[in-house]
Design a protein around this motif. Structure first.
Motif, short mmCIF file in Angstrom:
data_model
loop_
_atom_site.label_atom_id
_atom_site.label_comp_id
_atom_site.label_asym_id
_atom_site.label_seq_id
_atom_site.Cartn_x
_atom_site.Cartn_y
_atom_site.Cartn_z
N CYS A 163 -9.33 -49.10 20.20
CA CYS A 163 -10.59 -49.85 20.24
C CYS A 163 -10.36 -51.31 20.61
O CYS A 163 -10.71 -52.24 19.87
N THR B 191 -13.85 -54.08 12.79
CA THR B 191 -15.05 -53.33 12.46
C THR B 191 -15.54 -52.71 13.76
O THR B 191 -15.78 -53.42 14.74
N GLY C 211 -27.44 -39.58 15.78
CA GLY C 211 -27.89 -40.72 16.56
C GLY C 211 -28.02 -42.01 15.79
O GLY C 211 -28.61 -42.97 16.28
N GLN C 212 -27.48 -42.08 14.57
CA GLN C 212 -27.56 -43.30 13.76
C GLN C 212 -26.31 -44.16 14.00
O GLN C 212 -25.19 -43.66 14.01
N TRP C 213 -26.54 -45.47 14.17
CA TRP C 213 -25.43 -46.40 14.34
C TRP C 213 -24.82 -46.72 12.98
O TRP C 213 -25.55 -46.95 12.01
N ARG C 214 -23.50 -46.75 12.92
CA ARG C 214 -22.77 -47.11 11.70
C ARG C 214 -21.59 -47.99 12.09
O ARG C 214 -21.04 -47.87 13.17
N ASN C 215 -21.20 -48.87 11.18
CA ASN C 215 -19.99 -49.67 11.36
C ASN C 215 -18.92 -49.13 10.44
O ASN C 215 -19.19 -48.76 9.30
N ALA D 108 -18.25 -50.21 15.77
CA ALA D 108 -19.58 -49.59 15.78
C ALA D 108 -19.47 -48.19 16.34
O ALA D 108 -18.81 -47.96 17.36
N MET D 109 -20.10 -47.23 15.65
CA MET D 109 -20.07 -45.82 16.05
C MET D 109 -21.46 -45.22 15.92
O MET D 109 -22.30 -45.76 15.21
N VAL D 110 -21.68 -44.09 16.58
CA VAL D 110 -22.93 -43.37 16.49
C VAL D 110 -22.66 -42.01 15.87
O VAL D 110 -21.74 -41.30 16.30
N THR D 111 -23.46 -41.63 14.85
CA THR D 111 -23.30 -40.31 14.22
C THR D 111 -23.89 -39.23 15.13
O THR D 111 -24.58 -39.52 16.11
N LYS D 112 -23.62 -37.97 14.79
CA LYS D 112 -24.19 -36.85 15.54
C LYS D 112 -25.71 -36.88 15.50
O LYS D 112 -26.38 -36.36 16.38
#
Length: 84
Positions: free
Chosen positions: A27, A56, A64-68, A58-62
């Protein structure tokens, strides 16, 4: 162990890991905050690994929610997510 296989860089889920960690070259787009505490980890083979800082990511869940997700950066070979 399980992994997030849909990611460009799979993250291994490890219930035995004390910290969520990533290799230093993973990353590259995320800024690293350097660690000056001198903290180290013990690898599975018993060797010592120095904490170089944290990122830190940033990712997207299956769904479609953004999470750090915060990773400690070290000289490892693959990202590990610590879970309990």
């Amino acid at each position: 162990m399980d992994s997030f296989t849909n990611l460009a860089y799979p993250i291994i889920i490890d219930s035995g890991a004390a910290e969520t960690v990533m290799p230093r070259g993973w990353c590259k787009q995320a800024d690293m905050i350097k660690d000056t505490s001198g903290r180290t980890y013990t690898a599975a083979n018993g060797s010592s690994i120095r904490n170089e800082g944290h990122k830190t990511v940033a990712m997207v869940t299956k769904q479609g929610q953004w999470r750090n997700m915060k990773f400690q950066v070290c000289d490892g070979t693959k990202p590990l997510a610590s879970v309990s």
